[in-house]
Enzyme design. Structure first.
Site, PDB file in Angstrom:
ATOM      1  N   LYS A 115       8.325  -3.190  -4.436  1.00  0.00           N
ATOM      2  CA  LYS A 115       7.917  -2.182  -3.940  1.00  0.00           C
ATOM      3  C   LYS A 115       8.400  -0.734  -4.957  1.00  0.00           C
ATOM      4  CE  LYS A 115       7.078  -3.258   0.793  1.00  0.00           C
ATOM      5  NZ  LYS A 115       7.268  -2.726   2.232  1.00  0.00           N
ATOM      6  N   LYS A 208      -1.863 -11.680  -3.400  1.00  0.00           N
ATOM      7  CA  LYS A 208      -1.915 -11.830  -1.829  1.00  0.00           C
ATOM      8  C   LYS A 208      -2.629 -10.378  -1.783  1.00  0.00           C
ATOM      9  CE  LYS A 208       1.204 -10.665   1.924  1.00  0.00           C
ATOM     10  NZ  LYS A 208       2.741 -10.540   2.252  1.00  0.00           N
ATOM     11  N   LYS A 211      -3.698  -3.987   1.388  1.00  0.00           N
ATOM     12  CA  LYS A 211      -4.422  -2.693   1.598  1.00  0.00           C
ATOM     13  C   LYS A 211      -4.511  -2.015   0.599  1.00  0.00           C
ATOM     14  CE  LYS A 211      -0.706  -2.219   4.733  1.00  0.00           C
ATOM     15  NZ  LYS A 211      -0.091  -2.380   6.075  1.00  0.00           N
TER      16      LYS A 211
END
Length: 345
Positions: A115, A208, A211
């Site tokens: 992240k 994966k 969003k």
């Protein structure tokens, strides 16, 4: 030996839009678990702000996730539904766990590296430390089980490590507090089951579903209309070969495997059973069948969620009631924790 109540905890972040992966990997499993466990379902809005969130959007998404829980069959009278920030004992226990967990443990957390990316020096301290808060979320209720996807298994292992170290570090004090075997926190067990636990992008079977994908056709949102669901699945990337008759034939075909696993998960059957019906057929036959199944399963959830969001007060009342019930359990845990670690209260 300490007997822990059979309690399940799970939480979803109100950041971005919920998608098919969130539903199949976690949310659709919540309602059936109410028959097995004392369930606590949280909207983890404190986790969400580890990266910047627009406050009004955060409030809306928090309500949306709570409404989705209910739309998928979670009963707010039977289970507890609340948002994390209304129960400040989460933050209190997280600080205790920050002092129990080791820097080396946090440095091994791969999700922070993913992240934060190359700009990790500018990432928030909260993003780095949030696995400790996740452990507090679970152990504040002395949760014995957590449904997790593959990407959360490492964090649950950390939760178990923190619980074990707390029990070891404060063994004498825990026994003095009345827990004769010195086990105050349980070693929480993961619940991992079912097909399609890792839903991939509709445009790239090696990535994966996310969003944040730049292509709106890559991600199937839970709030998508029936027309959008059908359109995205019809245009999903595939290959020119017909479907095989055996799952081994999907090994080198990531897009085909992804669509078969999505069908299997939505229909609650195995991928082999899907191929028994569609093996030998092309995607011209399979995609419309998948789209029809997806619309049948997902459209009612979207409609009920939107109905509840039309009256935010209904959702807010459910969250407040859940938070009050959650605080009762949380405070009971913290009374013991404060005494065990030596705080004066």
């Amino acid at each position: 030996m300490t007997e822990f109540q059979n309690r399940l905890f799970s939480g979803v972040q109100p950041s971005g839009d919920l998608h098919l992966g969130n539903y199949l990997g976690a949310i659709r499993r919540f309602a059936p678990m109410q028959a097995q466990f004392d369930c606590i379902f949280c909207v983890v809005d404190m986790h969400a702000i580890t990266v910047w969130q627009e406050p009004e959007v955060l409030r809306h998404k928090t309500r949306e996730i709570a409404a989705t829980y209910i739309a998928t069959g979670v009963d707010p009278k039977k289970s507890i539904i609340f948002n994390q920030s209304q129960v400040m004992q989460h933050a209190e226990l997280a600080w205790v766990f920050n002092c129990v967990a080791r820097i080396g443990w946090m440095n091994r957390m791969t999700q922070f590296k993913d992240k934060a990316g190359k700009n990790r020096e500018n990432a928030s301290l909260g993003l780095y430390a949030y696995p400790s808060l996740m452990a507090a979320d679970i152990l504040l209720y002395r949760g014995t089980h957590v449904p997790v996807g593959d990407d959360q298994k490492q964090h649950l292992e950390l939760t178990r490590d923190i619980a074990q170290k707390f029990n070891n570090d404060f063994n004498k004090q825990i026994i003095e507090e009345g827990f004769e075997d010195g086990q105050f926190f349980p070693l929480t067990e993961p619940l991992i089951s079912g097909p399609a636990m890792r839903i991939m992008s509709l445009r790239d079977g090696s990535k994966k579903m996310s969003k944040s994908d730049p292509s709106e056709m890559a991600c199937l949102g839970l709030m998508d209309s029936a027309d959008d669901i059908a359109k995205k699945l019809r245009k999903a990337k595939t290959d020119p070969e017909p479907l095989p008759s055996d799952v081994d034939g999907l090994a080198e075909r990531p897009e085909a495997r992804n669509l078969v696993e999505i069908y299997a998960a939505l229909a609650n059957i195995t991928s082999q059973e899907v191929l028994k019906e569609f093996g030998g057929q092309g995607f011209g036959a399979f995609k419309p069948a998948l789209a029809e199944l997806a619309v049948d399963k997902l459209a009612p959830i979207s409609e009920e969620t939107k109905r509840m969001l039309a009256d935010p007060a209904e959702v807010d009342n459910i969250l407040r009631d859940g938070a009050e019930r959650a605080r009762d359990i949380a405070e009971e845990t913290m009374k013991h924790v404060r005494q065990i670690v030596g705080f004066v209260s």
